[in-house]
Design a protein around this motif. Sequence first.
Motif, mmCIF file in Angstrom:
data_model
loop_
_atom_site.group_PDB
_atom_site.id
_atom_site.type_symbol
_atom_site.label_atom_id
_atom_site.label_comp_id
_atom_site.label_asym_id
_atom_site.label_seq_id
_atom_site.Cartn_x
_atom_site.Cartn_y
_atom_site.Cartn_z
ATOM 1 N N GLY A 91 0.656 -1.256 -0.013
ATOM 2 C CA GLY A 91 0.049 -0.020 0.083
ATOM 3 C C GLY A 91 0.767 1.117 -0.055
ATOM 4 N N GLY A 99 -2.775 3.122 -11.306
ATOM 5 C CA GLY A 99 -3.712 3.731 -10.173
ATOM 6 C C GLY A 99 -4.913 3.119 -9.886
ATOM 7 N N VAL A 156 -2.446 -3.005 -7.778
ATOM 8 C CA VAL A 156 -2.743 -1.608 -8.076
ATOM 9 C C VAL A 156 -1.982 -1.469 -9.515
ATOM 10 N N VAL A 185 -5.311 -1.475 1.642
ATOM 11 C CA VAL A 185 -4.334 -0.434 0.844
ATOM 12 C C VAL A 185 -4.267 1.056 1.247
ATOM 13 N N ILE A 186 -5.100 1.766 1.679
ATOM 14 C CA ILE A 186 -5.355 3.027 2.095
ATOM 15 C C ILE A 186 -5.908 3.233 3.587
ATOM 16 N N TRP A 212 -11.452 1.016 6.473
ATOM 17 C CA TRP A 212 -10.466 1.742 5.635
ATOM 18 C C TRP A 212 -11.136 2.291 4.173
ATOM 19 N N VAL A 242 -7.084 0.149 -8.278
ATOM 20 C CA VAL A 242 -6.969 -0.959 -7.466
ATOM 21 C C VAL A 242 -8.117 -2.119 -7.680
ATOM 22 N N ALA A 246 0.973 3.835 -3.249
ATOM 23 C CA ALA A 246 0.404 5.204 -2.871
ATOM 24 C C ALA A 246 1.429 6.349 -3.274
ATOM 25 N N GLY A 247 2.901 5.853 -3.107
ATOM 26 C CA GLY A 247 3.767 7.005 -3.090
ATOM 27 C C GLY A 247 4.793 7.086 -4.305
#
Length: 335
Positions: A191, A268, A265, A325-326, A320, A270, A195-196
């Motif tokens: 995750g 972008g 992912v 994931v996030i 979440w 998921v 994300a980053g």
Amino acid sequence: MTETFTNATQILEPFRGVKKVTLEEYFTSGHRTCQGCESALVMKLMVKAAGPRTIVLGATGCMYVANTTYYTTPWVVPWMHTQLGSSGSAALGTAAGLKALMKKGKMKAEPINVIAFCGDGGGADMGLGAISATLTHKEYNSLILMYDNESYANTDIQASGSTPYGANTTFSPPGSVKRLMHTRWKKNMAGMLAAGHPECRYVATVDASYAVEMMNKVRKALSIGGPTFIHSLDPCPKGWDYDPMLSHELGELAVETGVFPLYEVEDGVVRHYGKSKAIAEGRPRKPVREYLLKQGRFAHFLEEDIEYFQAKVDEMWNKWEIPGVIPFWKEGRPR
Ligand SMILES: Cc1ncc(C[n+]2csc(CCOP(=O)(O)OP(=O)(O)O)c2C)c(N)n1
Ligand code: SF4
């Protein structure tokens, strides 16, 4: 999954069912991993999925030490050892080197897979910076696979950033004064990296108990182009303290209890898959106690510890934004 993986490196069709999986092995006999070692299975499936035109780079850990006894090796493809925290640097350097040699005409231009693996100690802890750097270089094709046995297994089971809450390790033995020595929740590697790192087109979690699915994720990662990352959860009979015959079952239970969600992912987007998809769509999860109580590393757990573990997994799925994931809370939504 029906699409063909077209990309900058090559086309690797997904295996459509276990009978379509190729018979050739590129990780064979000659290693000394423990009976029931899922990480060894991950190596075998990973390189089987990639095929013969592959270079494997391995960070120090069980999958280096147990696989390279003096004068023997199970690797059929070219293989190189790299330092404990260097899987990212090795992947990037090798991919860049191959590209330069091909550009200068010093070797034939052809698709060659570059896969660097690391354990959770080498990946989630020591090598995180180098992995992060590699995932920002979109012009070089590589896959970094973190095989996560949830400890520094090779040096006798020390706690890592990937060790689950409360587990008994040589750094966190349960005692009479302090019963739970390790009270950090496991790092969310896939995750965090997804994300980053906007330049990274593919991040996935896999579990070798779902072997064909796992191999197809490797094929997709190697086909999409640029740097990619896969996080594999690997039951470890020695570190988790269970009968080796239970490895496959524990891999399934990690997913069925929701402890380890399977997702990818891609650009972008998921997608949950397999049993995690069914859970995300409403299928009930098995209680985490079925997973925890099969492992000696949780034998000291009291009812309240199991309840805490269950509550944390429930929180991930119920609250979440995207389970697994996030871990961000929506503003204004009650916790
Ligand atoms: C910089 C450095 N520190 C310590 C070591 C000693 N060491 C060798 S293997 C290992 C454990 C690696 O753990 P992990 O990456 O989780 O892989 P596993 O052993 O679990 O397969 C350690 C600490 C080393 N090789 N290099
Ligand atoms: S200690 Fe665990 S990861 Fe290492 S070889 Fe044994 S089963 Fe595999």
